[in-house]
Design an enzyme around this catalytic site. Sequence first.
Site, PDB file in Angstrom:
ATOM      1  N   CYS A   1     138.051  41.687  46.854  1.00  0.00           N
ATOM      2  CA  CYS A   1     137.902  40.446  46.083  1.00  0.00           C
ATOM      3  C   CYS A   1     136.495  39.869  46.279  1.00  0.00           C
ATOM      4  CB  CYS A   1     138.959  39.444  46.552  1.00  0.00           C
ATOM      5  SG  CYS A   1     138.735  37.792  45.900  1.00  0.00           S
TER       6      CYS A   1
ATOM      7  N   ASP B   1     127.370  27.943  41.671  1.00  0.00           N
ATOM      8  CA  ASP B   1     127.735  28.975  40.695  1.00  0.00           C
ATOM      9  C   ASP B   1     126.483  29.746  40.277  1.00  0.00           C
ATOM     10  OD1 ASP B   1     130.406  29.258  38.630  1.00  0.00           O
ATOM     11  OD2 ASP B   1     128.524  30.178  37.986  1.00  0.00           O
TER      12      ASP B   1
ATOM     13  N   HIS C   1     142.689  34.318  50.915  1.00  0.00           N
ATOM     14  CA  HIS C   1     142.854  34.705  49.509  1.00  0.00           C
ATOM     15  C   HIS C   1     144.104  34.095  48.898  1.00  0.00           C
ATOM     16  CE1 HIS C   1     142.312  37.170  45.918  1.00  0.00           C
ATOM     17  NE2 HIS C   1     143.635  37.220  45.903  1.00  0.00           N
TER      18      HIS C   1
ATOM     19  N   ASN D   1     140.486  27.242  36.259  1.00  0.00           N
ATOM     20  CA  ASN D   1     141.035  28.050  35.172  1.00  0.00           C
ATOM     21  C   ASN D   1     142.105  28.974  35.742  1.00  0.00           C
ATOM     22  OD1 ASN D   1     139.121  26.950  33.325  1.00  0.00           O
ATOM     23  ND2 ASN D   1     137.575  28.375  34.092  1.00  0.00           N
TER      24      ASN D   1
ATOM     25  N   GLY E   1     140.318  31.254  30.779  1.00  0.00           N
ATOM     26  CA  GLY E   1     138.937  31.490  31.174  1.00  0.00           C
ATOM     27  C   GLY E   1     138.740  31.949  32.598  1.00  0.00           C
TER      28      GLY E   1
ATOM     29  N   HIS F   1     139.636  28.940  42.819  1.00  0.00           N
ATOM     30  CA  HIS F   1     138.373  28.206  42.935  1.00  0.00           C
ATOM     31  C   HIS F   1     138.410  26.974  42.057  1.00  0.00           C
ATOM     32  CE1 HIS F   1     137.930  31.352  39.851  1.00  0.00           C
ATOM     33  NE2 HIS F   1     137.128  30.529  39.201  1.00  0.00           N
TER      34      HIS F   1
HETATM   35  P1  5GP Z   1     136.167  31.485  36.385  1.00  0.00           P
HETATM   36  O1  5GP Z   1     135.559  32.122  35.156  1.00  0.00           O
HETATM   37  O2  5GP Z   1     137.078  32.464  37.092  1.00  0.00           O
HETATM   38  O3  5GP Z   1     136.820  30.157  36.141  1.00  0.00           O
HETATM   39  O4  5GP Z   1     134.960  31.153  37.347  1.00  0.00           O
HETATM   40  C1  5GP Z   1     134.283  32.143  38.061  1.00  0.00           C
HETATM   41  C2  5GP Z   1     132.887  31.621  38.278  1.00  0.00           C
HETATM   42  O5  5GP Z   1     132.284  32.424  39.275  1.00  0.00           O
HETATM   43  C3  5GP Z   1     131.983  31.696  37.034  1.00  0.00           C
HETATM   44  O6  5GP Z   1     131.513  30.383  36.721  1.00  0.00           O
HETATM   45  C4  5GP Z   1     130.859  32.633  37.462  1.00  0.00           C
HETATM   46  O7  5GP Z   1     129.589  32.246  36.969  1.00  0.00           O
HETATM   47  C5  5GP Z   1     130.924  32.566  38.981  1.00  0.00           C
HETATM   48  N1  5GP Z   1     130.489  33.775  39.657  1.00  0.00           N
HETATM   49  C6  5GP Z   1     130.861  35.053  39.343  1.00  0.00           C
HETATM   50  N2  5GP Z   1     130.294  35.915  40.198  1.00  0.00           N
HETATM   51  C7  5GP Z   1     129.546  35.169  41.068  1.00  0.00           C
HETATM   52  C8  5GP Z   1     128.719  35.514  42.187  1.00  0.00           C
HETATM   53  O8  5GP Z   1     128.557  36.673  42.569  1.00  0.00           O
HETATM   54  N3  5GP Z   1     128.114  34.484  42.839  1.00  0.00           N
HETATM   55  C9  5GP Z   1     128.280  33.185  42.445  1.00  0.00           C
HETATM   56  N4  5GP Z   1     127.631  32.242  43.147  1.00  0.00           N
HETATM   57  N5  5GP Z   1     129.048  32.833  41.403  1.00  0.00           N
HETATM   58  C10 5GP Z   1     129.682  33.806  40.722  1.00  0.00           C
HETATM   59 ZN    ZN Z   2     139.904  36.675  47.494  1.00  0.00          ZN
END
Ligand code: 5GP
Ligand code: ZN
Length: 112
Positions: free
Chosen positions: A4, A30, A46, A85, A91, A98
């Site tokens: 993960c 982010d 997790h 989300n 999304g 998170h």
């Molecule tokens: P979700 O789309 O699941 O609601 O949010 C996941 C978030 O994680 C997205 O806003 C994406 O930009 C962020 N994200 C994905 N991979 C990484 C990473 O490797 N590092 C950081 N800091 N953010 C990440």
């Molecule tokens: Zn995890």
Amino acid sequence: MSECLFCKIAAGEIPSNKVYEDDICYAFYDIDPKAPVHFLVIPKAHIASVSAVDEENCAVVGHIFQVISQLAKDLNLESYRVVSNIGEQAGQSVFHLHFHVLSGRDMTWPPG
Ligand code: 5GP
Ligand code: ZN
């Protein structure tokens, strides 16, 4: 080892721009910010999403909201939005619980 992404970030195996850390949660900016201020707060353990929150693990969610409240004060965020989300249609792209904290611009309602 967990596959993960956010477990690896919380464990320091993948670098991130840290905002805050304690024994229970980890906050980091982010990588693809959707607002002038955009950080994520995750549990170190997790949990796949809000869908997987139950009586056993729900204390971590209360703790995370306490941390969000304190970080918002520390960062002088007067107005902000907290988003989680759940599921692909909503999304979610990373399946580790998170909370997005977004601030620093006007926001529309309802979200798209
Ligand atoms: P979700 O789309 O699941 O609601 O949010 C996941 C978030 O994680 C997205 O806003 C994406 O930009 C962020 N994200 C994905 N991979 C990484 C990473 O490797 N590092 C950081 N800091 N953010 C990440
Ligand atoms: Zn995890």
